[in-house]
Design a protein around this motif. Structure first.
Motif, PDB file in Angstrom:
ATOM      1  N   VAL A  56     -14.056  56.150  45.205  1.00 14.58           N
ATOM      2  CA  VAL A  56     -14.949  55.302  45.523  1.00 14.58           C
ATOM      3  C   VAL A  56     -16.357  55.406  44.477  1.00 14.58           C
ATOM      4  O   VAL A  56     -16.987  54.416  44.064  1.00 14.58           O
ATOM      5  N   GLN A  57     -16.690  56.888  44.549  1.00 14.01           N
ATOM      6  CA  GLN A  57     -17.798  57.188  43.614  1.00 14.01           C
ATOM      7  C   GLN A  57     -17.655  56.981  42.211  1.00 14.01           C
ATOM      8  O   GLN A  57     -18.427  56.462  41.543  1.00 14.01           O
ATOM      9  N   ARG A  58     -16.326  56.981  41.490  1.00 11.93           N
ATOM     10  CA  ARG A  58     -16.044  56.600  40.296  1.00 11.93           C
ATOM     11  C   ARG A  58     -16.505  55.289  39.998  1.00 11.93           C
ATOM     12  O   ARG A  58     -16.913  54.934  39.111  1.00 11.93           O
ATOM     13  N   ASP A  59     -15.710  54.434  40.937  1.00 12.38           N
ATOM     14  CA  ASP A  59     -16.010  52.983  40.754  1.00 12.38           C
ATOM     15  C   ASP A  59     -17.322  52.411  40.785  1.00 12.38           C
ATOM     16  O   ASP A  59     -17.739  51.728  40.173  1.00 12.38           O
ATOM     17  N   VAL A  60     -18.082  52.833  41.804  1.00 10.47           N
ATOM     18  CA  VAL A  60     -19.621  52.517  41.857  1.00 10.47           C
ATOM     19  C   VAL A  60     -20.420  53.039  40.695  1.00 10.47           C
ATOM     20  O   VAL A  60     -20.979  52.308  40.195  1.00 10.47           O
ATOM     21  N   ALA A  61     -19.995  54.165  40.303  1.00 12.63           N
ATOM     22  CA  ALA A  61     -20.574  54.764  39.081  1.00 12.63           C
ATOM     23  C   ALA A  61     -20.372  53.912  37.777  1.00 12.63           C
ATOM     24  O   ALA A  61     -21.064  53.449  36.913  1.00 12.63           O
ATOM     25  N   ALA A  62     -18.989  53.391  37.397  1.00  8.01           N
ATOM     26  CA  ALA A  62     -18.811  52.437  36.569  1.00  8.01           C
ATOM     27  C   ALA A  62     -19.311  51.054  36.826  1.00  8.01           C
ATOM     28  O   ALA A  62     -19.605  50.630  35.698  1.00  8.01           O
ATOM     29  N   ILE A  63     -19.514  50.459  37.877  1.00  6.91           N
ATOM     30  CA  ILE A  63     -20.085  49.381  38.064  1.00  6.91           C
ATOM     31  C   ILE A  63     -21.858  49.141  37.646  1.00  6.91           C
ATOM     32  O   ILE A  63     -22.289  48.591  37.166  1.00  6.91           O
ATOM     33  N   ALA A  64     -22.309  50.432  38.389  1.00  2.00           N
ATOM     34  CA  ALA A  64     -23.631  50.544  38.043  1.00  2.00           C
ATOM     35  C   ALA A  64     -24.288  51.188  36.925  1.00  2.00           C
ATOM     36  O   ALA A  64     -25.355  50.955  36.497  1.00  2.00           O
ATOM     37  N   GLY A  65     -23.429  52.089  36.130  1.00  5.31           N
ATOM     38  CA  GLY A  65     -23.985  52.762  35.078  1.00  5.31           C
ATOM     39  C   GLY A  65     -24.449  53.959  35.318  1.00  5.31           C
ATOM     40  O   GLY A  65     -25.164  54.531  34.267  1.00  5.31           O
ATOM     41  N   GLN A  66     -24.718  54.578  36.681  1.00  6.52           N
ATOM     42  CA  GLN A  66     -25.144  55.581  36.889  1.00  6.52           C
ATOM     43  C   GLN A  66     -24.519  56.220  38.039  1.00  6.52           C
ATOM     44  O   GLN A  66     -24.030  55.658  38.719  1.00  6.52           O
ATOM     45  N   LYS A  67     -24.657  57.732  38.113  1.00  6.13           N
ATOM     46  CA  LYS A  67     -23.792  58.365  39.421  1.00  6.13           C
ATOM     47  C   LYS A  67     -24.372  58.093  40.786  1.00  6.13           C
ATOM     48  O   LYS A  67     -25.832  58.044  40.817  1.00  6.13           O
ATOM     49  N   PRO A  68     -23.664  57.560  41.638  1.00  8.13           N
ATOM     50  CA  PRO A  68     -24.301  57.331  42.884  1.00  8.13           C
ATOM     51  C   PRO A  68     -24.576  58.371  43.620  1.00  8.13           C
ATOM     52  O   PRO A  68     -23.811  59.487  43.486  1.00  8.13           O
ATOM     53  N   VAL A  69     -25.266  58.305  44.861  1.00  5.64           N
ATOM     54  CA  VAL A  69     -25.374  59.538  45.707  1.00  5.64           C
ATOM     55  C   VAL A  69     -24.512  59.318  47.124  1.00  5.64           C
ATOM     56  O   VAL A  69     -24.236  58.164  47.454  1.00  5.64           O
ATOM     57  N   LEU A  70     -24.253  60.376  47.469  1.00  3.07           N
ATOM     58  CA  LEU A  70     -23.088  60.112  48.627  1.00  3.07           C
ATOM     59  C   LEU A  70     -24.109  60.439  49.999  1.00  3.07           C
ATOM     60  O   LEU A  70     -24.888  61.319  50.081  1.00  3.07           O
ATOM     61  N   ALA A  71     -23.859  59.282  51.092  1.00  2.00           N
ATOM     62  CA  ALA A  71     -24.614  59.296  52.088  1.00  2.00           C
ATOM     63  C   ALA A  71     -23.715  60.031  53.081  1.00  2.00           C
ATOM     64  O   ALA A  71     -22.595  59.747  53.276  1.00  2.00           O
ATOM     65  N   LYS A  72     -24.308  60.976  53.929  1.00  2.00           N
ATOM     66  CA  LYS A  72     -23.644  61.788  54.918  1.00  2.00           C
ATOM     67  C   LYS A  72     -24.051  61.472  56.305  1.00  2.00           C
ATOM     68  O   LYS A  72     -25.340  61.147  56.359  1.00  2.00           O
ATOM     69  N   SER A  73     -23.512  61.596  57.332  1.00  2.00           N
ATOM     70  CA  SER A  73     -23.563  61.425  58.734  1.00  2.00           C
ATOM     71  C   SER A  73     -24.831  62.295  59.253  1.00  2.00           C
ATOM     72  O   SER A  73     -24.670  63.348  59.106  1.00  2.00           O
ATOM     73  N   ARG A  74     -25.693  61.793  60.073  1.00  2.00           N
ATOM     74  CA  ARG A  74     -26.822  62.593  60.325  1.00  2.00           C
ATOM     75  C   ARG A  74     -26.180  63.313  61.681  1.00  2.00           C
ATOM     76  O   ARG A  74     -26.663  64.726  62.003  1.00  2.00           O
ATOM     77  N   LYS A  75     -25.344  62.746  62.679  1.00  2.00           N
ATOM     78  CA  LYS A  75     -25.045  63.332  63.857  1.00  2.00           C
ATOM     79  C   LYS A  75     -23.793  62.837  64.101  1.00  2.00           C
ATOM     80  O   LYS A  75     -22.821  62.014  63.545  1.00  2.00           O
ATOM     81  N   ALA A  76     -22.915  63.608  64.829  1.00  2.00           N
ATOM     82  CA  ALA A  76     -21.610  63.682  65.140  1.00  2.00           C
ATOM     83  C   ALA A  76     -21.522  62.447  66.375  1.00  2.00           C
ATOM     84  O   ALA A  76     -22.187  62.354  67.157  1.00  2.00           O
TER      85      ALA A  76
END
Length: 190
Positions: A56-76
């Motif tokens: 997913v990160q590779r595909d979004v980077a290819a579409i956008a032309g720059q490396k995306p940031v991964l979003a992480k959950s704040r709580k369980a």
């Protein structure tokens, strides 16, 4: 080494700004609404493994032309099988030339490749910004269909300095955004 101006930015400066000044009666060219940024966002399944996240990160980077940031959950959240700090999404914000290049590819290449495409809805968010949901990221030419293991959807937000939806809609329409033509409502037979 001189940098080439993106063609859509050139169109904005040479044609869209004078057209908006003429049609809206702005006294100063700095009053004309402009694009601020484009944000691309996608969610990742909570049960995804490291390979899926990397894809997913590779595909979004290819579409956008720059490396995306991964979003992480704040709580369980047990009901969603979600742990604290687990990757749940990926997003990227485009500005300046990268923003103009992406918008050009979206308008001229990606959207017309959608099957039975009749335009996109012309509804803005109330503050002159436009949100677009793309259900399949394979409409972008940067994505090779052979490498896709799972189709992902994208949320694309186009942020403008427009003060109203009407200004924002006119700006995007003049830039070439293929808004759906509103069909006249036929009178009901009595």
């Amino acid at each position: 080494m001189s940098k080439k101006t993106p063609s859509l930015k050139k169109l904005y400066v040479e044609q869209v700004v004078p057209e908006l000044v003429k049609s809206r009666g702005y006294k100063n060219k700095h009053e004309v609404p402009k694009l601020v940024k484009i944000s691309i966002n996608t969610g990742i399944d909570a049960e995804a493994d490291k390979n899926q996240i990397a894809d997913v990160q590779r595909d979004v980077a290819a579409i956008a032309g720059q490396k995306p940031v991964l979003a992480k959950s704040r709580k369980a959240i047990a009901n969603f099988k979600l742990k604290q700090g687990q990757v749940v999404g990926c997003h990227v914000t485009l500005r300046s030339d990268a923003m103009w290049e992406f918008l050009y590819r979206l308008i001229a290449v990606a959207l017309p490749t959608i099957r039975d495409f009749r335009g996109i809805p012309s509804k803005l968010d109330g503050q002159g910004n436009y949100n677009l949901g793309v259900t399949d990221h394979s409409i972008f030419p940067e994505i090779s269909i052979e490498n896709i293991k799972k189709h992902i959807g994208l949320d694309i937000t186009i942020v403008t300095t427009a003060k109203s939806d009407d200004e924002g809609r006119e700006l995007l329409r003049l830039l070439g955004m293929p808004f759906r033509r509103s069909e006249p409502v036929a009178p009901k037979a009595a």
